[in-house]
Design a protein around this motif. Structure first.
Motif, PDB file in Angstrom:
ATOM      1  N   MET A 219       2.208  58.557  26.606  1.00 54.53           N
ATOM      2  CA  MET A 219       1.973  57.844  27.861  1.00 54.53           C
ATOM      3  C   MET A 219       1.399  56.446  27.633  1.00 54.53           C
ATOM      4  N   ILE A 220       0.860  56.194  26.440  1.00 53.55           N
ATOM      5  CA  ILE A 220       0.154  54.941  26.175  1.00 53.55           C
ATOM      6  C   ILE A 220       1.057  53.998  25.389  1.00 53.55           C
ATOM      7  N   SER A 221       0.982  52.728  25.675  1.00 55.04           N
ATOM      8  CA  SER A 221       1.756  51.717  24.944  1.00 55.04           C
ATOM      9  C   SER A 221       1.059  51.389  23.624  1.00 55.04           C
ATOM     10  N   GLU A 222       1.784  50.712  22.748  1.00 57.65           N
ATOM     11  CA  GLU A 222       1.205  50.325  21.457  1.00 57.65           C
ATOM     12  C   GLU A 222       0.022  49.384  21.649  1.00 57.65           C
ATOM     13  N   GLN A 223       0.107  48.488  22.615  1.00 61.26           N
ATOM     14  CA  GLN A 223      -0.978  47.544  22.863  1.00 61.26           C
ATOM     15  C   GLN A 223      -2.230  48.265  23.344  1.00 61.26           C
ATOM     16  N   ASP A 224      -2.049  49.246  24.243  1.00 58.72           N
ATOM     17  CA  ASP A 224      -3.206  49.995  24.738  1.00 58.72           C
ATOM     18  C   ASP A 224      -3.833  50.838  23.633  1.00 58.72           C
ATOM     19  N   LEU A 225      -3.039  51.216  22.672  1.00 59.07           N
ATOM     20  CA  LEU A 225      -3.550  52.033  21.562  1.00 59.07           C
ATOM     21  C   LEU A 225      -4.566  51.266  20.722  1.00 59.07           C
ATOM     22  N   ALA A 226      -4.482  49.938  20.770  1.00 53.11           N
ATOM     23  CA  ALA A 226      -5.389  49.104  19.972  1.00 53.11           C
ATOM     24  C   ALA A 226      -6.662  48.744  20.711  1.00 53.11           C
ATOM     25  N   MET A 227      -6.872  49.313  21.907  1.00 54.73           N
ATOM     26  CA  MET A 227      -8.087  49.004  22.659  1.00 54.73           C
ATOM     27  C   MET A 227      -9.325  49.489  21.900  1.00 54.73           C
ATOM     28  N   LYS A 228     -10.392  48.698  22.010  1.00 53.70           N
ATOM     29  CA  LYS A 228     -11.635  49.017  21.305  1.00 53.70           C
ATOM     30  C   LYS A 228     -12.725  49.384  22.312  1.00 53.70           C
ATOM     31  N   ASP A 229     -13.683  50.167  21.863  1.00 50.78           N
ATOM     32  CA  ASP A 229     -14.830  50.483  22.716  1.00 50.78           C
ATOM     33  C   ASP A 229     -15.863  49.374  22.600  1.00 50.78           C
ATOM     34  N   ASN A 230     -17.030  49.591  23.176  1.00 51.88           N
ATOM     35  CA  ASN A 230     -18.057  48.546  23.175  1.00 51.88           C
ATOM     36  C   ASN A 230     -18.515  48.168  21.775  1.00 51.88           C
ATOM     37  N   ALA A 231     -18.447  49.110  20.842  1.00 52.94           N
ATOM     38  CA  ALA A 231     -18.878  48.845  19.468  1.00 52.94           C
ATOM     39  C   ALA A 231     -17.805  48.135  18.654  1.00 52.94           C
ATOM     40  N   GLY A 232     -16.578  48.130  19.179  1.00 53.27           N
ATOM     41  CA  GLY A 232     -15.486  47.485  18.457  1.00 53.27           C
ATOM     42  C   GLY A 232     -14.622  48.446  17.665  1.00 53.27           C
ATOM     43  N   ASN A 233     -14.675  49.738  17.976  1.00 60.85           N
ATOM     44  CA  ASN A 233     -13.886  50.741  17.268  1.00 60.85           C
ATOM     45  C   ASN A 233     -12.669  51.148  18.086  1.00 60.85           C
ATOM     46  N   THR A 234     -11.545  51.287  17.408  1.00 60.05           N
ATOM     47  CA  THR A 234     -10.350  51.821  18.046  1.00 60.05           C
ATOM     48  C   THR A 234     -10.378  53.343  17.972  1.00 60.05           C
ATOM     49  N   ALA A 235      -9.380  53.972  18.592  1.00 57.94           N
ATOM     50  CA  ALA A 235      -9.286  55.431  18.525  1.00 57.94           C
ATOM     51  C   ALA A 235      -9.074  55.898  17.089  1.00 57.94           C
ATOM     52  N   LEU A 236      -8.445  55.054  16.268  1.00 61.06           N
ATOM     53  CA  LEU A 236      -8.242  55.410  14.860  1.00 61.06           C
ATOM     54  C   LEU A 236      -9.571  55.559  14.137  1.00 61.06           C
ATOM     55  N   HIS A 237     -10.494  54.685  14.447  1.00 58.63           N
ATOM     56  CA  HIS A 237     -11.816  54.787  13.810  1.00 58.63           C
ATOM     57  C   HIS A 237     -12.527  56.080  14.225  1.00 58.63           C
ATOM     58  N   GLU A 238     -12.309  56.518  15.475  1.00 65.22           N
ATOM     59  CA  GLU A 238     -12.898  57.786  15.913  1.00 65.22           C
ATOM     60  C   GLU A 238     -12.291  58.955  15.127  1.00 65.22           C
ATOM     61  N   ALA A 239     -10.987  58.878  14.892  1.00 63.79           N
ATOM     62  CA  ALA A 239     -10.330  59.947  14.130  1.00 63.79           C
ATOM     63  C   ALA A 239     -10.790  59.964  12.686  1.00 63.79           C
ATOM     64  N   ILE A 240     -11.081  58.793  12.148  1.00 66.06           N
ATOM     65  CA  ILE A 240     -11.547  58.698  10.768  1.00 66.06           C
ATOM     66  C   ILE A 240     -12.903  59.378  10.605  1.00 66.06           C
ATOM     67  N   ILE A 241     -13.759  59.246  11.600  1.00 66.31           N
ATOM     68  CA  ILE A 241     -15.102  59.837  11.515  1.00 66.31           C
ATOM     69  C   ILE A 241     -15.022  61.344  11.277  1.00 66.31           C
ATOM     70  N   SER A 242     -14.115  62.008  11.978  1.00 64.37           N
ATOM     71  CA  SER A 242     -13.965  63.459  11.819  1.00 64.37           C
ATOM     72  C   SER A 242     -13.066  63.816  10.643  1.00 64.37           C
ATOM     73  N   GLY A 243     -12.348  62.820  10.118  1.00 66.71           N
ATOM     74  CA  GLY A 243     -11.462  63.079   8.995  1.00 66.71           C
ATOM     75  C   GLY A 243     -10.241  63.895   9.368  1.00 66.71           C
ATOM     76  N   ASN A 244      -9.815  63.793  10.624  1.00 64.40           N
ATOM     77  CA  ASN A 244      -8.677  64.581  11.103  1.00 64.40           C
ATOM     78  C   ASN A 244      -7.368  63.902  10.684  1.00 64.40           C
ATOM     79  N   TYR A 245      -6.754  64.438   9.652  1.00 66.67           N
ATOM     80  CA  TYR A 245      -5.550  63.849   9.065  1.00 66.67           C
ATOM     81  C   TYR A 245      -4.406  63.793  10.087  1.00 66.67           C
TER      82      TYR A 245
END
Length: 593
Positions: A86-112
């Motif tokens: 449902m999300i576009s590629e541009q929306d996928l790059a959105m960052k939170d207030n700290a400057g992290n994308t959703a990819l950085h959140e996935a990295i924290i948990s190490g979910n391959y």
């Protein structure tokens, strides 16, 4: 305000929807959406998003994250997969207030799986920096997710790692070393050797990280330095959708594939000189010097010896305090590194050097500081003995004039030793007096018991001759022997303890005199206790012969004190090895420079 129509969230279950819009402000209330995502309820989540399309890009969490951030952080993989449709590629790059994308959140948990899904949708995410200004591959390795880091590394553009003076590349190499991902670290060094000497912010350089992470035993096992630069062609390629990075080593026309879980590479050994030859030694001297001194403080003998063997000029480097490597080895009591001096033809020249405070190497041996590693040595007595051994050994190889030289505080090496070791000597004296007092009490009791037992022998005496009735019994003879041994050994122990108690406790006494008396005293005391129990058991056998149901359990219990005697026996062994062992100094090292 209209309400949502009735909707089905699960088969045969109907839920009435609450208001999703604040009546006062007219703003959408995302509380229900947050709860649905955290529960993993995709049906409810989808209904909310279809009713409010703008919610896909809205910041719905306290940290300013989107619904995708929330789904990734909650590890709801099925919701993440649906949201990506449902999300576009541009929306996928959105960052939170700290400057992290959703990819950085996935990295924290190490979910391959989630990382792979996100990158498949938008591959440019591998180049987005985190709140800590780190590339995803760098953050992943820093968190110890080695397999995931290898996957991200295969997708990360080279220019991203080499940007900003290769700060990201140096960080990745440092974290790979800390994570023991040695095969990836080897590849990075081969790719750009200068990264090994690069600093990045408050972190160590990779070369310094190596001295922190790798102990001498680990170095000897994997021969790290000898494999830094090697004559194989190495490249890393993406393994597609697998969780493996392929390192192809061309050697003898054979190709080896090493998985991400394997850290050791079977490569031809080469010395660290191959690495140093790539650089101007003057350009890297400060980094190399700092690294060597850091390795010395940690006792990393193999690292130091390899570096010195690669370039013998490093023997003459000094740190900011003006100390040579041997001054520093003595300060940190690293005997293996200090032993290298026995193989040097120019050792007399090095021994004459002074640091910025005018201290010779003998002054350094006489200095006890908070960095002096003596806590691993059992007891203050053995610690004091080890300190004297260091001082005596350095004094033995130093030029005679070093004994009389004064530092800037006007102290000779001997004066400095006495001053800095006063507290340790007092602790040793206090411990020895307390120990000998206790030992003397025990020894005196055993003397009294065994003396009385010699004249109240089991079986009694003949009234006419006064001789023992059981004089010809073998058990009786054993009783007399062990009783005598116990009596004489306890008497010896008491005399030794008395000699320790009345000692003058000079520094020199802790080297041989006091430990020798303590060894003799402890040994004879242990012997007297053991022989006393044997005498007790033989007396029971003589008295209760034929009544095995009585004396067998009692004799078995007599063995219990002997077991407890072995508990302080370790201290006796340590003291004997420290006093009469081969020592920690290798004076027979062959000359090699």
């Amino acid at each position: 305000m209209d309400k949502y129509p009735t909707r089905t969230t699960a088969p045969y279950q109907v839920v009435e929807e609450e208001d999703s819009v604040d009546n006062r402000t007219g703003r959408i209330n995302y509380v229900d959406l947050v709860e649905d995502v955290r529960r993993g309820d995709w049906n409810s989540t989808r209904y909310f998003l279809e009713s409010h399309p703008d919610a896909l890009r809205a910041r719905i969490t306290v940290t300013g994250g989107t619904v995708l951030h929330l789904a990734v952080a909650s590890e709801q993989e099925h919701i993440v997969e649906e949201l990506l449709n449902m999300i576009s590629e541009q929306d996928l790059a959105m960052k939170d207030n700290a400057g992290n994308t959703a990819l950085h959140e996935a990295i924290i948990s190490g979910n391959y799986r989630m990382v792979e899904c996100l990158i498949t949708k938008n591959r440019s995410l591998v180049s987005f920096r985190s709140a800590l200004n780190e590339l995803p591959v760098v953050s992943t390795m820093a968190m110890g997710h080695k397999e995931l880091a290898r996957y991200l590394y295969s997708l990360t553009p080279s220019e991203e790692l080499e940007a900003e003076k290769a700060e990201q590349g140096a960080k990745l190499l440092t974290y790979a070393i800390h994570a023991r991902d040695l095969d990836l670290a080897l590849h990075l060094i081969k790719r750009c050797p200068s990264w090994a000497f690069a600093f990045h912010g408050e972190y160590f350089s990779p070369l310094q990280a190596l001295t922190v992470v790798m102990t001498s035993s680990q170095f000897a096992r994997i021969n790290w330095l000898k494999r830094w630069i090697y004559n194989h062609s190495v490249h890393i390629s993406s393994a597609g959708a697998t969780d493996q990075i392929r390192l192809d080593i061309n050697q003898n026309d054979q190709e080896r594939s090493i998985g991400s879980g394997q850290a050791l590479l079977r490569q031809r050994r080469q010395t660290v000189s191959s690495l140093l030859n790539l650089f101007d030694i003057n350009m890297c001297s400060d980094i190399i010097a700092d690294t060597i001194f850091s390795a010395i403080s940690r006792g990393n003998f193999v690292f130091v010896s390899e570096m010195l063997e690669a370039n013998t000029e490093l023997y003459f480097i000094r740190n900011s305090s003006g100390m040579t490597i041997f001054h520093y080895a003595v300060l940190h009591r690293q005997h293996q590194i200090f032993n290298l001096i026995y193989g040097l033809k120019q050792k007399n020249d090095l021994l004459r050097y002074r640091d910025n405070d005018g201290n010779t190497i003998l002054h350094t041996a006489g200095k006890l500081t908070e960095v002096t590693p003596i806590d691993h040595i059992t007891g203050s007595v053995l610690q004091m003995q080890r300190e004297i051994q260091w001082f005596k050994e350095v004094e033995r190889i130093c030029p005679p004039m070093s004994k009389e030289l004064l530092n800037r505080d006007g102290l000779s090496a001997r004066d400095l030793f006495t001053k800095t070791h006063r507290n340790l000597r007092e602790k040793g004296e206090k411990w020895m007096k307390a120990t000998t007092t206790s030992g003397s009490v025990v020894g005196t009791l055993i003397i009294t018991i065994m003396f009385a037992a010699a004249f109240t022998i089991p079986g009694g005496n003949h009234q006419e001759t006064g001789l023992p009735i059981l004089a010809h019994d073998k058990l009786f003879k054993i009783f007399i022997i062990v009783d005598s041994v116990s009596f004489f050994s306890s008497s010896t122990a008491v005399l030794m303890f008395l000699g320790i108690f009345t000692s003058r406790y000079a520094d020199e006494d802790f080297l041989i005199s006091l430990p020798r008396k303590m060894i003799i005293g402890f040994f004879t005391l242990f012997l007297s206790i053991i022989t006393m129990m044997i005498a007790f058991s033989t007396a029971l056998l003589l008295t209760l012969r034929g009544e095995s149901w009585i004396f067998v359990p009692i004799i078995s219990l007599a063995c219990v004190p002997i077991l407890f005697v072995s508990m302080p026996f370790r201290l006796l062994v340590d003291m004997f090895v420290s006093t009469y062992g081969s020592g920690i100094f290798d004076r027979n090292m062959k000359l090699w420079f």
